[in-house]
Every structure is written in C-alpha cells, then in structure tokens.
Design a protein around this motif. Structure first.
Motif, PDB file in Angstrom:
ATOM      1  N   VAL A  31       0.810  -1.216   0.000  1.00 14.37           N
ATOM      2  CA  VAL A  31       0.000   0.000   0.000  1.00 14.37           C
ATOM      3  C   VAL A  31       0.843   1.266   0.000  1.00 14.37           C
ATOM      4  CG1 VAL A  31      -2.005  -1.106   1.083  1.00 14.37           C
ATOM      5  CG2 VAL A  31      -0.223  -0.110   2.533  1.00 14.37           C
ATOM      6  N   ASP A  32       2.151   1.125   0.034  1.00  9.03           N
ATOM      7  CA  ASP A  32       3.053   2.279  -0.044  1.00  9.03           C
ATOM      8  C   ASP A  32       4.131   2.006  -1.086  1.00  9.03           C
ATOM      9  OD1 ASP A  32       2.291   4.312   1.966  1.00  9.03           O
ATOM     10  OD2 ASP A  32       2.581   2.682   3.398  1.00  9.03           O
ATOM     11  N   GLY A  33       4.798   3.071  -1.514  1.00 10.05           N
ATOM     12  CA  GLY A  33       5.885   2.909  -2.461  1.00 10.05           C
ATOM     13  C   GLY A  33       5.411   2.964  -3.901  1.00 10.05           C
ATOM     14  N   THR A  34       6.121   2.281  -4.763  1.00 13.48           N
ATOM     15  CA  THR A  34       5.843   2.327  -6.195  1.00 13.48           C
ATOM     16  C   THR A  34       5.803   0.915  -6.763  1.00 13.48           C
ATOM     17  OG1 THR A  34       6.964   4.474  -6.378  1.00 13.48           O
ATOM     18  CG2 THR A  34       6.621   3.229  -8.411  1.00 13.48           C
ATOM     19  N   LEU A  35       4.852   0.686  -7.643  1.00 10.72           N
ATOM     20  CA  LEU A  35       4.739  -0.597  -8.335  1.00 10.72           C
ATOM     21  C   LEU A  35       4.607  -0.343  -9.826  1.00 10.72           C
ATOM     22  CD1 LEU A  35       2.188  -2.607  -6.122  1.00 10.72           C
ATOM     23  CD2 LEU A  35       4.594  -3.181  -6.496  1.00 10.72           C
ATOM     24  N   ARG A  43       0.842   7.566 -14.835  1.00  7.97           N
ATOM     25  CA  ARG A  43       1.052   7.360 -13.397  1.00  7.97           C
ATOM     26  C   ARG A  43      -0.273   7.491 -12.653  1.00  7.97           C
ATOM     27  NH1 ARG A  43       2.192  11.140  -9.389  1.00  7.97           N
ATOM     28  NH2 ARG A  43       3.567  10.446  -7.682  1.00  7.97           N
ATOM     29  N   VAL A  44      -0.567   6.539 -11.760  1.00 11.27           N
ATOM     30  CA  VAL A  44      -1.799   6.531 -10.963  1.00 11.27           C
ATOM     31  C   VAL A  44      -1.426   6.489  -9.489  1.00 11.27           C
ATOM     32  CG1 VAL A  44      -3.917   5.270 -10.430  1.00 11.27           C
ATOM     33  CG2 VAL A  44      -3.081   5.357 -12.782  1.00 11.27           C
ATOM     34  N   GLU A  45      -2.166   7.237  -8.662  1.00  9.34           N
ATOM     35  CA  GLU A  45      -1.963   7.210  -7.220  1.00  9.34           C
ATOM     36  C   GLU A  45      -3.149   6.525  -6.542  1.00  9.34           C
ATOM     37  OE1 GLU A  45       0.241  10.769  -5.153  1.00  9.34           O
ATOM     38  OE2 GLU A  45      -1.135  11.552  -6.666  1.00  9.34           O
ATOM     39  N   VAL A  46      -2.836   5.702  -5.532  1.00  6.55           N
ATOM     40  CA  VAL A  46      -3.856   5.065  -4.702  1.00  6.55           C
ATOM     41  C   VAL A  46      -3.616   5.517  -3.267  1.00  6.55           C
ATOM     42  CG1 VAL A  46      -4.907   2.899  -3.953  1.00  6.55           C
ATOM     43  CG2 VAL A  46      -3.868   3.058  -6.243  1.00  6.55           C
ATOM     44  N   VAL A  47      -4.503   6.366  -2.774  1.00  4.00           N
ATOM     45  CA  VAL A  47      -4.358   6.963  -1.447  1.00  4.00           C
ATOM     46  C   VAL A  47      -5.331   6.276  -0.497  1.00  4.00           C
ATOM     47  CG1 VAL A  47      -4.447   9.108  -0.119  1.00  4.00           C
ATOM     48  CG2 VAL A  47      -3.743   9.154  -2.526  1.00  4.00           C
ATOM     49  N   ARG A  48      -4.812   5.668   0.564  1.00  6.77           N
ATOM     50  CA  ARG A  48      -5.659   4.954   1.530  1.00  6.77           C
ATOM     51  C   ARG A  48      -5.632   5.654   2.876  1.00  6.77           C
ATOM     52  NH1 ARG A  48      -3.783   0.344  -1.530  1.00  6.77           N
ATOM     53  NH2 ARG A  48      -5.419  -1.244  -1.841  1.00  6.77           N
ATOM     54  N   ASP A  49      -6.807   5.655   3.556  1.00  9.00           N
ATOM     55  CA  ASP A  49      -6.873   6.172   4.920  1.00  9.00           C
ATOM     56  C   ASP A  49      -6.620   5.034   5.906  1.00  9.00           C
ATOM     57  OD1 ASP A  49      -9.216   4.710   5.021  1.00  9.00           O
ATOM     58  OD2 ASP A  49     -10.549   6.451   5.014  1.00  9.00           O
ATOM     59  N   LYS A  50      -6.788   5.295   7.201  1.00  8.93           N
ATOM     60  CA  LYS A  50      -6.477   4.282   8.214  1.00  8.93           C
ATOM     61  C   LYS A  50      -7.399   3.078   8.120  1.00  8.93           C
ATOM     62  CE  LYS A  50      -7.685   4.687  12.489  1.00  8.93           C
ATOM     63  NZ  LYS A  50      -7.856   5.116  13.897  1.00  8.93           N
ATOM     64  N   TRP A  51      -8.534   3.248   7.476  1.00 10.42           N
ATOM     65  CA  TRP A  51      -9.493   2.152   7.331  1.00 10.42           C
ATOM     66  C   TRP A  51      -9.234   1.342   6.065  1.00 10.42           C
ATOM     67  CZ3 TRP A  51     -11.678   1.824  11.848  1.00 10.42           C
ATOM     68  CH2 TRP A  51     -11.800   2.983  12.619  1.00 10.42           C
ATOM     69  N   ALA A 828      -6.482  12.852   5.316  1.00 12.16           N
ATOM     70  CA  ALA A 828      -6.812  11.590   5.994  1.00 12.16           C
ATOM     71  C   ALA A 828      -5.889  10.450   5.594  1.00 12.16           C
ATOM     72  CB  ALA A 828      -8.259  11.204   5.682  1.00 12.16           C
ATOM     73  N   ALA A 829      -4.943  10.707   4.677  1.00 12.13           N
ATOM     74  CA  ALA A 829      -4.136   9.638   4.102  1.00 12.13           C
ATOM     75  C   ALA A 829      -3.210   8.993   5.136  1.00 12.13           C
ATOM     76  CB  ALA A 829      -3.311  10.174   2.940  1.00 12.13           C
ATOM     77  N   GLU A 830      -3.141   7.679   5.092  1.00 12.21           N
ATOM     78  CA  GLU A 830      -2.189   6.897   5.882  1.00 12.21           C
ATOM     79  C   GLU A 830      -1.155   6.219   4.978  1.00 12.21           C
ATOM     80  OE1 GLU A 830      -2.078   5.978   9.341  1.00 12.21           O
ATOM     81  OE2 GLU A 830      -3.527   7.565   9.796  1.00 12.21           O
TER      82      GLU A 830
END
Length: 847
Positions: A31-35, A43-51, A828-830
């Motif tokens: 869920v972090d870093g680059t793939l 380029r696409v970003e996936v931003v996740r919160d604590k949930w 809210a990003a984690e």
C-alpha cells in the motif's frame, strides 16, 4: 531430558506459528511505495486512509479502471474469484460435489450466457471500461499465485491442489449483476410459497396470509401521480386515495379478496433497504441530505467495498469524480455521489418473474393446442476430484425448466392451483421461469452514466438503462434538488396478477413484447412535502394502470422513518441535520410490540411466567441489545406464530415473523375466536388468549434454557447474535478453518421489519440473517461532511488490520468521516501507493 524435550516442543510451536503468520501475511497488499503495472499508460496514485479505503487518482478513464481492477484484486480477489464461479455455475470446479446443486441451477438459468450476450449490446465505451478493469485485475494475478492471493487458496489446496485461477474477463464482471438481480428477485419466493401452502391450506386461507397493503396507515413513496397522455405526470392526483384510519374497511377488503380464488400460484420476501432524502428547505445547511442502508445477508468480507475514483482533470475523456460503495469485480461505483449529485437504492420488489406450469411430454411441451419441441442444451460441469457431470438443460418459450434441477420448484409445480376448467387430476407440471434478468440488458451502461451524471436530466437518462434488478432510486444534487425515479424492466402481462404460477399451455398469461415504457414509470422531482422515503413500501396509491407488484413490503419501516422525520422537524424549528438522519437509521422501536403487548399484559398467567410478563409492563417497545423486554417479546412473538399458524402450514413454509405477519395478526387480534387461533393438533378449540398464554409460558421456559432463570438478566443481543462468515470456506466442517476466516458473534439490537433492520427468521430461531450492509449519509452542502460505514472492512484478507475493523463501529451505530475532496483525502491519508506504467499488454484496450 524433560527440559530439552520441552524446549523442542516450544521451538516446534514457534516454528508452526511463524509459518502460519508468514502464510497469512503473504497475501497482504503493498500500500506504499511504487509498483510497475503492465498496461497502465500514465502514473496513478492510490491513497488509503487508516481504514484501508482507497481513493484513486488518474489522468485518463482507462487507467482509472485498470487501477480499480488492480486494487480490487489486491484486497478482494478470493471474493471475486468465488463470485464469478457462482455466476457461471462453476463452483464445483473449486469445491467439489458439495456445490453441484447450485451449479446445476445457475447453468439451467444461463447467467453466464446472458452476460456474454450483454457484452455485445452495451456501449463500446462501457466495453472499454470493462476490458481496462480486467487488465488491471490480470496485472495483479500475473504477479502472484496460491497463498500470495489469499489464505483461502492455501486452505483450498488441501482439498483441491490442482485449482488455479483463470484470467479475469469483462463477462465475469457482467455476470455478477445477475447474482444481485437474483438476490433482489422480488416475489418469486412468495409465488413458490403460495403453491406449497396448497398442500395444507385452501386458497381462501392462503389469501388471508397475504393481506393487501395498508394504504390507509402506511403511505406509499409518492402521494400522487398517474399516467397521462402516455407519460407519467408526477403532479396528477392519485386515481384512488384512501383516507387515514380505515383499518376496519381494509380488513374487510382483505376478507373479500380472500374469497376470490387466484388464477394460479407461489412467492417470497425480497431483501429490504431504507433510503430517504430531505430537501434543503428542511435542513440546517440549506442543502439536501440523503441517507441509504441496503439490507443484505451478513458476509465476510462485506459485499460492499468503499472507494473513490477521481480523474485529476475532469474532461470528456475522463469525466469521473465519484466515491461510494462498489462491488469487487465490477468497475465503477454502485451507490454514492460525485461532485454534483448523490443517489441511493432500495429494492423495488417489482414482480419481474413468473412461474409457468408446463405440460411436458418427452422432448415436447404443449402450447396453444399443439406439441412444441423443447429447447435442449447439454452443459458439462467439472467437479473437483470427480468425473465431469453432464447436465441437460431444457427450456420452453417462457424460459428454462428450473423444476428439472430444483425440488422446491418441482413441488410448486405439483401444488399450484388451477382454474377449474384447466384442472387435470394427478397431473404434475414442469415449471419454467420467466424473469427479466434472463433477457440481455444495458444495466452496465447505467452504472457509468450514473457515476458521471451532473443533474436530474442526466440522472434519469442513466436510470432509463437500469433494467435489472428493478429498484427505487433516490436523488439529490448540490443545486438543492431532490427526486425519486422507479427504473427497471417491468413486464406487461396479458392477464394475471403475478401472484401464482400460471398455465403455460395457453397464451392468456404471456408477457407482451415490450415492457412498461420508461416515461410511464413513477418519478418525482422536488415534491411539496420536502422529502421522499423509500423502504420497499408501495410506490404509488392504487389506480396506477400497470402492475408493479401485489407483494410489497407492508410499510412499517417507511412509515416509522416518516414519523421520525416529522418529529425531528417539529422539535428543531422545521430543520434536520445529518446527525438526525444517522439517528433515524438506528431506530429500534418495534411497531408490532405496540400492537400486541397490551393483549399480553391483560392475561393472567402462572407465577413463573408472570416474572417475565412484568418485563413488558413499562417497556418503551425499543430493542437495544441490552433489552430484557425485547428478548422476551420476540420469544413470545415467535411462539405465537408457530402455535397459531405453524400447526397448519407445511414444514417448508413456516411463518418467518416479518411485517406480513404483523399485518396478518393485526387482522385477527380483535377476533378471539378466529379459526386461526385454534391449535389443530389438540382436541380442544383454543382461543386467542389460550394461544397467547401458552406462547408466553413457552417463551419463558425457552429463554430460561437459553439465557438464565432471572428475566432481569436477559439481553436481546445475547439471543439475537450476528455471525460474519466467509461465504464458502467459512461453512467448512473444520473448526480451524472457521476460526481462521470467520468472526463473531456480535450482539446486535434492532430486529425484523424495524428501521434498524437486523432480520431474523422466527421459524428458525433468533440468529441475525440480514442487516444494513452499509450505512451512509451524504451532505450535499459539504460533501466532505458526509459519513459512511461498512459492515466489515476494506480488506478480504483474514488477520489484516482492515478485515473487520469497521464491524464494532457498525454494531455501535457509528459512522466514519467520508473525505471526498482531494484536500480532505490527502489529510486523511495513511498510505500512498504509486502505480507506474509497466510493459504494454498485448491486445490491451487502447487509451
């Protein structure tokens, strides 16, 4: 020596534990870093919160859906894989002969074939989105296998080590819409039940168990409207209005209707939901508020997956800025909001299926006096660990012969009553299913058009394409408008009311070639009441020229929501806020208890029962989990139904305790000598008070056994528990597998046909069978102030931190902040994962 042996045992335990932990964690997503993701062009970003809820940002629509497919697979691929095997009738490839019966039914209906036909009919743009989504899923599959995809694959390998997931296809996504249509298939269960009831009851008695909708007490969604000039006019006065307070007249109407034998016969209760929308004129923000909580079976993971899909710049080529609840395996957002509008769904319960009785002889069936050849196909079902099974699928012009593979439908064919002129002694009929979902549609197009709609006109254009399942749709926008639209393929019948199976050998009950035109379906924009409430209640007063259904939910939830809205408005200067809507979603008041409790308190009972009876003396009729009175009342209600009706009904069709039964008992409660009260298993003739007294005594002893002797220590939640079960392996006989995958029990409040609808089946016990699968409240004045909650969590991986992290909050009735704007999402990003373009895919959709 003993010390050394103990040390070896300890090391072995540590090694075993480490192996289990390593195996479990192998499937956790990065869920972090680059793939690097093959097929991406930007380029696409996936931003996740604590949930663990992802918000995806992309420069073009195809990359957006590639990323959605990739992220869905990261968190939920086992769920996706099982779903596509369900909808293709291929579960036995994974699980062996235990699922063969399900496969036969699905293959007979041909869900997958219909999905493949739909793929050719939908818009080219929709096909590109589906293909891009599949490419994202497959990019993830190419990186992993076995335990790296999910713990379940390790467990499955113990029984079926040869199984390997196939690449994802667009038809896999479309097939899932068939499964949802089946879950929300309206009255086909009632149709079956009516036919099965003929085993022990007369048609007159059966009709008494299906009373008419109480329009005089429970208002429909729309209070006016009629078809004028071949268009629906939402301002036209209703053709027939029943005054409030006409219970006696309605009861008499019910008795008169019961004297008229229906033309044929069977049915069942659809899955419910609540949704309502309030105009800005009645809110503290001056903008609309919209609430929704669909009721579905509790599963792990939850059927919903929260997600945001955002184009960095909104253009004609990339028009998405939307967030809400998605289905893993299906691109787009099903319920939620974009930057301009919000929408919600409840099940309409429309009668979109009919059972046709067929006179089959050999490979032919009778139609209009001549023998017609059956359509016959062969299906090969692969079964893990066993030889393939050959299935012969037969169909008439009305649809597949589901009685070939279903004992329930076969019994319905044997028991359905027919008009006297058509009866043939000792004749058993095959049963064909006509169902709108077995006709190719463009529902997939509707999802994407709904996601990008900017106003009421575009919302209705999207709804027009939403064929199955037929739903109630509510609407609100940032300009202050609210609305309702009934979409869906609504069949037109030559005759009949859809309540009983009909003879297929005549053309009297055929469906016409075209459904009810969309422009003639009910809708409303900015009603004068300032709100719209849908909870599976009737859509419109009697007089609407087309049959929607005769098997509505009876309106107890919708009426309670309406009453609570009025109460909150009166208490707060004719304004409500978002918290008021969240509070209403949790309302536990039992309207059936208000009716029945006074009768229970009048009875003289033995001292042991009286200890329990006293719990009801000052009860407020609410059902929080800690309520002793709620535990006792529901036990009494269950025993009352079994004693009053269960003794006269076949074992397959026992009273489930839902709001239809509220209405049935209401109709006889003031008739102490009504024949239904008599227990036909005893020599004496019982009255109402005899049955209620016996029910109270049996309930007292039941709860003493199940809970404790002291009624003051009874808790409704200890009786009414919710288990979160993995859909497939969670039902294993292996206790360790269950321990690994399942969670619970959770003690919950609420109950059957309450606003907080934690349903249970009185014929089976008190375990929670369906729940608000999610809850949301959208604030159109400030979208970042909206809230949501999922039943379980974002992750489908056992022991991941987001596996069931929302479940306790859901149980307590809490909701989480729902960030939407990029600023709020970033705050809210984690975790942030960057997906970089990888090698191009051969045959990838261009974009």
């Amino acid at each position: 020596m003993l010390i050394a042996l103990t040390g070896l045992v300890l090391l072995a335990l540590i090694a075993a534990t480490s192996y289990v932990v390593w195996t479990v964690r192998r499937s956790f997503p990065q869920v972090d870093g680059t793939l690097s993701v093959p097929g991406l062009t930007t380029r696409v970003e996936v931003v996740r919160d604590k949930w663990g809820v992802p918000q995806i940002y992309a420069d073009n629509a195809l990359d957006l859906f590639r990323a959605q497919g990739y992220v869905h697979a990261q968190d939920r691929f086992w769920e996706m894989d099982v779903r596509r095997h369900v909808t293709a009738g291929r579960l036995s490839e994974m699980f062996g002969p235990s699922t063969l019966k399900v496969d036969k039914l699905i293959r007979t209906m041909g869900w997958r074939k219909i999905a493949e036909q739909e793929l050719e009919r939908i818009d080219p743009e929709t096909r590109r989105y589906l293909q891009a989504y599949a490419e994202g899923v497959n990019a993830y599959l190419d990186e992993r296998e076995g335990a790296e995809l999910g713990l379940e694959y390790t467990l499955l390998a113990m029984e079926n080590g040869d199984y390997r997931p196939e690449p994802w296809t667009p038809a896999d996504s479309l097939s899932w819409l068939k499964a949802m249509a089946w879950d929300l298939r309206a009255n086909v269960t009632q149709e079956i039940d009516r036919a099965l009831l003929t085993e022990k009851l007369s048609v007159d008695q059966i009709e008494q168990l299906y009373p008419p909708y109480p329009y005089g007490r429970h208002q429909p969604i729309l209070s006016r409207g009629d078809v004028r000039g071949k268009r629906f006019d939402p301002e036209a006065p209703a053709p027939l209005r029943l005054p409030v307070g006409v219970r006696k007249q309605l009861a008499e109407l019910s008795r008169e209707l019961a004297k008229i034998p229906p033309l044929l016969g069977p049915n069942g209760t659809g899955i419910g939901s609540n949704s309502w929308v309030v105009s800005g004129a009645l809110t503290t923000t001056g903008k609309p508020l919209l609430a929704n909580d669909p009721h579905l079976a509790p599963k792990l993971p939850s059927i919903w997956y929260q997600m945001g899909l955002h184009c960095r710049k909104i253009t004609g080529q990339c028009p998405f800025d939307v967030a809400g609840f998605t289905f893993s395996g299906v691109p787009g957002v099903i319920i939620g909001h974009n930057d301009k509008i919000a929408w919600g769904f409840t099940n309409l319960g429309a009668d979109v299926s009919d059972l046709f009785l067929e006179k089959v002889r050999g490979d032919t069936y009778e139609y209009k006096g001549r023998q017609v050849s059956l359509e016959i196909n062969q299906e090969i079902i692969k079964v893990a660990g066993q030889d393939d099974v050959l299935l012969t699928v037969r169909a008439t012009k009305h649809g597949p012969l589901i009685s070939d593979v279903s004992e329930e439908f076969r019994k319905a064919g044997a028991g359905a009553p027919l008009p006297e002129s058509m009866r043939e002694p000792r004749r058993e009929y095959a049963v064909a299913l006509s169902w709108t979902a077995l006709k190719p549609s463009r529902t997939a197009d509707a999802i994407f058009k709904l996601n990008t709609a900017r106003n009421w006109t575009e919302f209705r254009a999207a709804a027009k394409l939403f064929a199955v399942p037929a739903q109630n749709m509510i609407y609100a926008d940032t300009q202050g408008n609210i609305g309702y639209q009934m979409p869906g393929y609504l069949p037109l019948r030559n005759s009949g009311d859809g309540r009983w199976p009909v003879p297929g050998w005549v053309d009297s009950y055929e469906w016409k070639a075209a459904p009810v035109p969309f422009d003639q379906l009910p809708y409303a924009l900015n009603p004068k009441e300032g709100y719209l409430v849908t909870a599976n209640n009737a859509v419109i007063p009697p007089g609407y020229p087309y049959l929607i259904t005769e098997d509505w939910d009876y309106g107890y939830r919708s009426q309670r929501i309406t009453e609570l809205l009025h109460q909150r408005l009166k208490e707060n200067g004719n304004k409500v806020d978002a918290q008021a809507l969240r509070d209403i979603q949790l309302d536990n008041r039992n309207p059936n208890a208000e009716l029945l409790t006074p009768y229970l308190l009048r009875l003289r009972v033995d001292p042991f029962t009286r200890e329990a009876q006293e719990l009801l003396r000052h009860w407020d009729y609410t059902q929080p989990p800690e309520s002793a009175a709620a535990a006792y009342f529901n036990a009494v209600w269950r025993q009352t139904l079994l004693l009053t009706f269960g003794d006269q009904m076949p074992k397959e069709v026992q009273p489930d305790g839902g709001d239809r039964w509220f209405e049935v008992v209401r109709g006889i409660i003031d008739e102490p000598d009504n024949p239904w009260w008599d227990d036909v298993r005893t020599p004496r003739r019982e009255t109402r008070d005899d049955i209620l007294r016996k029910a109270m005594r049996k309930a007292r002893y039941e709860l003493t056994r199940k809970l404790t002797k002291d009624p003051e220590n009874w808790h409704w939640g200890r009786l009414h528990k919710m288990w979160l079960l993995n859909d497939t392996l969670g039902n294993s006989d292996d206790w360790l597998v269950k321990k690994l995958l399942n969670r619970g029990p959770y003690e919950v409040g609420g109950g059957e046909s309450l606003v907080n609808a934690t349903g249970w089946d009185a014929a089976k016990g008190y375990t929670t069978d369906w729940v608000p699968s999610m809850r949301m409240v959208v604030d159109l004045g400030n979208l970042d102030a909206s809230t949501w909650i999922n039943l379980t969590g974002a992750s489908g991986h056992a022991y991941h931190g987001n596996y069931v992290d929302q479940a306790e909050l859901w149980t307590r009735g809490e909701q989480l902040p729902w960030p939407f704007s990029e600023q709020a999402v970033r705050q809210a990003a984690e975790n942030t994962l960057v997906l970089e373009p990888g090698p191009p895919l051969e045959g990838a959709v261009p974009g």
